[in-house]
Design a protein around this motif. Structure first.
Motif, PDB file in Angstrom:
ATOM      1  N   GLN A 136       7.065   6.199  -1.695  1.00 49.88           N
ATOM      2  CA  GLN A 136       6.158   5.622  -0.712  1.00 49.88           C
ATOM      3  C   GLN A 136       6.309   4.108  -0.628  1.00 49.88           C
ATOM      4  O   GLN A 136       6.296   3.533   0.463  1.00 49.88           O
ATOM      5  N   LYS A 137       6.463   3.442  -1.770  1.00 47.33           N
ATOM      6  CA  LYS A 137       6.578   1.986  -1.739  1.00 47.33           C
ATOM      7  C   LYS A 137       7.861   1.557  -1.041  1.00 47.33           C
ATOM      8  O   LYS A 137       7.865   0.596  -0.259  1.00 47.33           O
ATOM      9  N   ALA A 138       8.964   2.271  -1.301  1.00 44.64           N
ATOM     10  CA  ALA A 138      10.221   1.947  -0.627  1.00 44.64           C
ATOM     11  C   ALA A 138      10.079   2.132   0.878  1.00 44.64           C
ATOM     12  O   ALA A 138      10.554   1.312   1.670  1.00 44.64           O
ATOM     13  N   GLN A 139       9.395   3.194   1.279  1.00 42.51           N
ATOM     14  CA  GLN A 139       9.184   3.442   2.701  1.00 42.51           C
ATOM     15  C   GLN A 139       8.270   2.387   3.317  1.00 42.51           C
ATOM     16  O   GLN A 139       8.482   1.949   4.455  1.00 42.51           O
ATOM     17  N   ALA A 140       7.268   1.953   2.564  1.00 35.94           N
ATOM     18  CA  ALA A 140       6.365   0.910   3.056  1.00 35.94           C
ATOM     19  C   ALA A 140       7.109  -0.412   3.237  1.00 35.94           C
ATOM     20  O   ALA A 140       6.872  -1.147   4.204  1.00 35.94           O
ATOM     21  N   ILE A 141       8.018  -0.710   2.316  1.00 33.88           N
ATOM     22  CA  ILE A 141       8.829  -1.923   2.441  1.00 33.88           C
ATOM     23  C   ILE A 141       9.708  -1.833   3.689  1.00 33.88           C
ATOM     24  O   ILE A 141       9.825  -2.791   4.458  1.00 33.88           O
ATOM     25  N   LEU A 142      10.313  -0.668   3.900  1.00 34.45           N
ATOM     26  CA  LEU A 142      11.133  -0.456   5.090  1.00 34.45           C
ATOM     27  C   LEU A 142      10.322  -0.702   6.361  1.00 34.45           C
ATOM     28  O   LEU A 142      10.766  -1.410   7.276  1.00 34.45           O
ATOM     29  N   ILE A 143       9.122  -0.131   6.432  1.00 35.64           N
ATOM     30  CA  ILE A 143       8.262  -0.300   7.605  1.00 35.64           C
ATOM     31  C   ILE A 143       7.890  -1.769   7.793  1.00 35.64           C
ATOM     32  O   ILE A 143       7.881  -2.292   8.915  1.00 35.64           O
ATOM     33  N   THR A 144       7.596  -2.454   6.689  1.00 36.57           N
ATOM     34  CA  THR A 144       7.234  -3.870   6.752  1.00 36.57           C
ATOM     35  C   THR A 144       8.376  -4.711   7.313  1.00 36.57           C
ATOM     36  O   THR A 144       8.181  -5.559   8.193  1.00 36.57           O
ATOM     37  N   LEU A 145       9.582  -4.472   6.818  1.00 36.55           N
ATOM     38  CA  LEU A 145      10.742  -5.219   7.296  1.00 36.55           C
ATOM     39  C   LEU A 145      11.035  -4.911   8.758  1.00 36.55           C
ATOM     40  O   LEU A 145      11.364  -5.804   9.544  1.00 36.55           O
ATOM     41  N   ALA A 146      10.905  -3.639   9.124  1.00 39.33           N
ATOM     42  CA  ALA A 146      11.140  -3.242  10.511  1.00 39.33           C
ATOM     43  C   ALA A 146      10.134  -3.910  11.443  1.00 39.33           C
ATOM     44  O   ALA A 146      10.490  -4.394  12.526  1.00 39.33           O
ATOM     45  N   ALA A 147       8.876  -3.954  11.022  1.00 34.21           N
ATOM     46  CA  ALA A 147       7.836  -4.575  11.842  1.00 34.21           C
ATOM     47  C   ALA A 147       8.106  -6.062  12.041  1.00 34.21           C
ATOM     48  O   ALA A 147       7.921  -6.601  13.141  1.00 34.21           O
ATOM     49  N   ASN A 148       8.572  -6.730  11.000  1.00 29.71           N
ATOM     50  CA  ASN A 148       8.873  -8.154  11.132  1.00 29.71           C
ATOM     51  C   ASN A 148      10.101  -8.406  12.000  1.00 29.71           C
ATOM     52  O   ASN A 148      10.198  -9.444  12.658  1.00 29.71           O
ATOM     53  N   SER A 149      11.024  -7.466  12.041  1.00 32.65           N
ATOM     54  CA  SER A 149      12.152  -7.593  12.964  1.00 32.65           C
ATOM     55  C   SER A 149      11.660  -7.578  14.405  1.00 32.65           C
ATOM     56  O   SER A 149      12.178  -8.299  15.263  1.00 32.65           O
ATOM     57  N   VAL A 150      10.641  -6.756  14.677  1.00 31.28           N
ATOM     58  CA  VAL A 150      10.040  -6.729  16.017  1.00 31.28           C
ATOM     59  C   VAL A 150       9.369  -8.067  16.312  1.00 31.28           C
ATOM     60  O   VAL A 150       9.544  -8.642  17.394  1.00 31.28           O
ATOM     61  N   LEU A 151       8.608  -8.580  15.351  1.00 34.75           N
ATOM     62  CA  LEU A 151       7.930  -9.867  15.552  1.00 34.75           C
ATOM     63  C   LEU A 151       8.920 -10.989  15.821  1.00 34.75           C
ATOM     64  O   LEU A 151       8.647 -11.906  16.601  1.00 34.75           O
ATOM     65  N   ASN A 152      10.079 -10.920  15.179  1.00 35.09           N
ATOM     66  CA  ASN A 152      11.095 -11.958  15.345  1.00 35.09           C
ATOM     67  C   ASN A 152      11.901 -11.800  16.627  1.00 35.09           C
ATOM     68  O   ASN A 152      12.786 -12.613  16.905  1.00 35.09           O
TER      69      ASN A 152
END
Length: 216
Positions: A136-152
């Motif tokens: 779950q933590k690895a998946q949460a990190i993936l989601i976090t990084l993906a979301a920041n790619s959208v913000l950028n």
């Protein structure tokens, strides 16, 4: 309007996607919620984007193409302007396919629709082993990084060439090359952990794939 200041942190993801602050979960990050399909990964991802105020958050999805051995996966963060698509089958160009968000193959990437009109915009991508995103933590990190790619507001048009190589059986080569590229990057010495309060996800728009390799 997007929330000001820092980017999306791991704590933000846990609160938006799982309803818990990071301080409320065990150190390993497990609360018993793990996605198996990209449909469910996308639902968590969109919750995070919506909570942050991203416009058209429901049109951002996470996609996956698995390598034939099942050991590696090609992930992408995609903007898709419509919720139902008609496309040419990626593996048999004689077939037309109609998919909606309830279909498993909706969460694949499609450069064009059946009429040749551009469809998906790839925001970011990563090639990695499947076992690296099973917790779950690895998946949460993936989601976090993906979301920041959208913000950028990232765009990675080179993805389509990567996908062609992937489908041609070059998955291991792509994963290895991504790891080597990350090791050469001077971002390694300056990156902060994704769960820091002062995340550099917005300040330093490094690619999702390099962050993934660094994290895992």
């Amino acid at each position: 309007m997007l929330k000001a200041q820092a980017g999306i942190t791991l704590d933000d993801t846990y609160e938006s996607a799982y309803g818990k602050r990071l301080s409320e979960v065990p150190e390993n990050g497990e609360t018993g919620v793990v996605f198996r399909r990209m449909k469910h990964a996308t639902q968590f991802f969109q919750k995070v984007l919506k909570q942050y105020g991203v416009h058209e958050s429901s049109h951002y999805i996470l996609t996956r193409i698995e390598e034939s051995s099942g050991k590696y996966t090609l992930l992408a963060v995609v903007y898709r302007p419509i919720n139902t698509i008609e496309v040419i089958d990626k593996y048999d160009d004689k077939l037309r396919r109609f998919y909606s968000s309830v279909d498993r193959l909706f969460y694949d990437t499609f450069k064009k629709d059946v009429n040749g009109k551009p469809l998906d915009t790839v925001i970011d991508w990563a090639a990695l082993s499947k076992k690296s995103i099973q917790t779950q933590k690895a998946q949460a990190i993936l989601i976090t990084l993906a979301a920041n790619s959208v913000l950028n507001e990232k765009k990675t048009p080179e993805y389509w060439d990567i996908e062609k190589r992937w489908l041609a059986g070059k998955a291991r080569e792509i994963v290895k090359q991504g790891s080597e590229d990350m090791n050469k990057s001077n971002w390694i010495t300056s990156m902060e952990k994704v769960d820091n309060k002062e995340s550099d996800c917005v300040k330093n728009p490094i690619s999702l794939r390099n962050r993934i390799f660094l994290t895992f």
